[in-house]
Enzyme design. Structure first.
Site, PDB file in Angstrom:
ATOM      1  N   LYS A 196       0.766  -0.941  -0.307  1.00  0.00           N
ATOM      2  CA  LYS A 196       0.160   0.408  -0.308  1.00  0.00           C
ATOM      3  C   LYS A 196       0.967   1.126   0.086  1.00  0.00           C
ATOM      4  CE  LYS A 196      -3.665   2.245   2.652  1.00  0.00           C
ATOM      5  NZ  LYS A 196      -4.528   2.371   3.768  1.00  0.00           N
ATOM      6  N   ARG A 219       1.450   9.954   6.332  1.00  0.00           N
ATOM      7  CA  ARG A 219       1.095   8.232   6.442  1.00  0.00           C
ATOM      8  C   ARG A 219       3.273   8.164   5.849  1.00  0.00           C
ATOM      9  NH1 ARG A 219      -3.604   8.134   8.313  1.00  0.00           N
ATOM     10  NH2 ARG A 219      -5.600   8.203   6.813  1.00  0.00           N
ATOM     11  N   GLU A 235       7.928  -6.989   0.688  1.00  0.00           N
ATOM     12  CA  GLU A 235       6.628  -6.687   2.094  1.00  0.00           C
ATOM     13  C   GLU A 235       5.363  -7.753   1.831  1.00  0.00           C
ATOM     14  OE1 GLU A 235       4.829  -4.183   4.176  1.00  0.00           O
ATOM     15  OE2 GLU A 235       6.597  -2.785   3.827  1.00  0.00           O
ATOM     16  N   LYS A 250      -2.028  -1.342  -3.914  1.00  0.00           N
ATOM     17  CA  LYS A 250      -3.025  -0.292  -3.911  1.00  0.00           C
ATOM     18  C   LYS A 250      -2.225   0.684  -3.754  1.00  0.00           C
ATOM     19  CE  LYS A 250      -5.985   2.009  -0.386  1.00  0.00           C
ATOM     20  NZ  LYS A 250      -6.468   1.800   1.178  1.00  0.00           N
ATOM     21  N   SER A 276     -10.665   5.776  -4.133  1.00  0.00           N
ATOM     22  CA  SER A 276     -11.464   6.744  -4.915  1.00  0.00           C
ATOM     23  C   SER A 276     -10.316   7.991  -5.464  1.00  0.00           C
ATOM     24  CB  SER A 276     -11.453   7.570  -3.205  1.00  0.00           C
ATOM     25  OG  SER A 276      -9.830   7.750  -2.514  1.00  0.00           O
ATOM     26  N   TYR A 315     -15.031   1.156  -7.256  1.00  0.00           N
ATOM     27  CA  TYR A 315     -16.515   2.006  -6.783  1.00  0.00           C
ATOM     28  C   TYR A 315     -16.759   1.769  -7.886  1.00  0.00           C
ATOM     29  CZ  TYR A 315     -13.297   3.266  -2.931  1.00  0.00           C
ATOM     30  OH  TYR A 315     -12.500   3.947  -1.891  1.00  0.00           O
TER      31      TYR A 315
HETATM   32  C1  PBG Z   1      -6.988   3.098   5.826  1.00  0.00           C
HETATM   33  C2  PBG Z   1      -6.858   3.151   4.332  1.00  0.00           C
HETATM   34  C3  PBG Z   1      -7.491   3.981   3.636  1.00  0.00           C
HETATM   35  C4  PBG Z   1      -8.471   3.934   1.712  1.00  0.00           C
HETATM   36  C5  PBG Z   1      -8.054   3.079   2.472  1.00  0.00           C
HETATM   37  N1  PBG Z   1      -7.908   1.475   3.281  1.00  0.00           N
HETATM   38  C6  PBG Z   1      -6.882   5.233   3.134  1.00  0.00           C
HETATM   39  C7  PBG Z   1      -5.811   6.047   3.960  1.00  0.00           C
HETATM   40  O1  PBG Z   1      -4.537   5.496   3.908  1.00  0.00           O
HETATM   41  O2  PBG Z   1      -4.890   7.420   4.087  1.00  0.00           O
HETATM   42  C8  PBG Z   1      -8.028   3.990   1.068  1.00  0.00           C
HETATM   43  C9  PBG Z   1      -9.211   4.325  -0.164  1.00  0.00           C
HETATM   44  C10 PBG Z   1      -9.114   4.452  -1.250  1.00  0.00           C
HETATM   45  O3  PBG Z   1      -8.361   6.127  -1.116  1.00  0.00           O
HETATM   46  O4  PBG Z   1     -10.269   4.974  -2.215  1.00  0.00           O
HETATM   47  N2  PBG Z   1      -7.773   3.108   6.987  1.00  0.00           N
END
Ligand code: PBG
Length: 326
Positions: A196, A219, A235, A250, A276, A315
């Site tokens: 991620k 983050r 990872e 992701k 998203s 989505y």
């Molecule tokens: C963290 C999490 C995030 C997303 C899924 N789980 C956001 C982040 O890491 O800031 C993002 C998913 C998306 O953008 O559709 N709980």
């Protein structure tokens, strides 16, 4: 006689193209992310995610019925609590909003579609970080693992068939696996957000879950650096060694090389999250009349499958499943 190679021969009709297609995209390859908000009485549209809403329990039920009707493979649930605190206790509270919603969905749908729970603390913490924050502002890895372990058990108890740790703490999969096994949930599946990346594409999601990271923070000390490809494999191997049943990449479109790497290096099922910002970009361009949203959505989801993902969190799940069923 020239040229000898004539690939166009196989592109002449739709039937031929279908016959020789290397990649398939079907509704059961899609998982819909859903947001349930504590205390909400009706669905509230998310302006940065056109077509998506924050759900009340009732509207969540309706949405999952609609998703099931078009054959979507699963849903992944995100809870938004009415009160946040420093340790994100709503995430592991027996009566936290995600657990209430999971119980409702399990009672209604059983195992007819795959019920997944995102496992993280950021929606539940006042500071918006994915873990326990020390007084100096850094995130405490091992203190966080204990809370993830509790969250996993609460979610499994409430009916999640799959828990999906997304916080990127070291050792999270192992900690969750042993907590689940210890509580008798040895059949609960772990879908690990293995790679991620710290991405600019999560913006609309943070609106959807009402998360703002304190003090303009980010983050980058726990999510991966987008410059690193080898590190992603490391990872993923670590997650599989700790017991991940399925791994995930992701975001998706900007990391298709990682998807292909994982497919080649590991033999567990693989997924990718079309996030998203990826959805919002397509919707925004389409709203301007610049692209055809459905054509681009199917092209992108197909590309993710072609790169090696067995299924995609998106989505677009409902819209695309409806389109594929026509
Ligand atoms: C963290 C999490 C995030 C997303 C899924 N789980 C956001 C982040 O890491 O800031 C993002 C998913 C998306 O953008 O559709 N709980």
């Amino acid at each position: 006689m020239f040229p000898a190679e004539r690939p166009r021969r196989l592109r002449r009709t739709e039937a031929l193209r279908r016959l020789v297609a290397e990649t398939a995209l079907a509704p059961d390859d899609l998982v819909a992310p859903l947001f349930v908000v504590e205390g909400l009485n009706e669905a509230r549209p998310i302006s940065s995610l056109p077509g998506q809403s924050q759900h009340s329990l009732d509207s969540l039920l309706d949405e999952v019925r609609a998703l099931q009707a078009v054959g979507v493979g699963g849903v992944i649930l995100f809870g938004v609590p009415s009160k946040k605190d420093e340790f994100g206790s709503g995430a592991y509270d027996h009566d936290g909003i995600a657990q209430i919603a999971l119980r409702m969905l399990r009672d209604e749908f059983g195992d007819e579609l795959v019920l997944m729970a995102d496992l993280c603390l950021d929606e539940y913490t006042t500071h918006g970080h994915c873990g326990v924050v020390r007084s100096d502002g850094t995130v405490d890895n091992d203190a966080t693992l204990q809370l993830y372990a509790q969250t996993a058990v609460a979610q499994a108890e409430a009916g999640a068939a799959v828990v999906a740790p997304s916080g990127m703490m070291d050792g999270q999969v192992g900690a969750i696996r042993s907590a689940l096994d210890g509580a008798g949930f040895d059949e609960t599946v772990i879908l690990a957000y293995a790679a991620k990346f710290a991405s600019g594409l999560y913006g609309p999601f943070r609106d959807a879950v009402q998360v703002e990271i304190a003090d303009g923070g980010n983050r980058r000390s726990y999510q991966q650096d987008s410059r690193n490809r080898r590190e992603a494999i490391r990872e993923a191997r670590a997650d599989v060694a700790q017991g991940a049943d399925i791994i995930m990449v992701k975001p998706a479109m900007t990391y298709l090389d990682i998807v292909a790497d994982f497919r080649a290096a590991l033999d567990v099922p693989l997924s990718a999250y079309h996030v998203s910002g990826e959805y919002a970009m397509v919707k925004a361009a389409a709203a301007n009349g610049w692209i055809d949203a459905m054509a681009v959505a199917i092209e992108q989801l197909t590309a993710i499958r072609r790169a090696g993902a067995d299924f995609v969190l998106t989505y677009f799940a409902r819209e695309v499943a409806e389109e594929l069923g026509r």
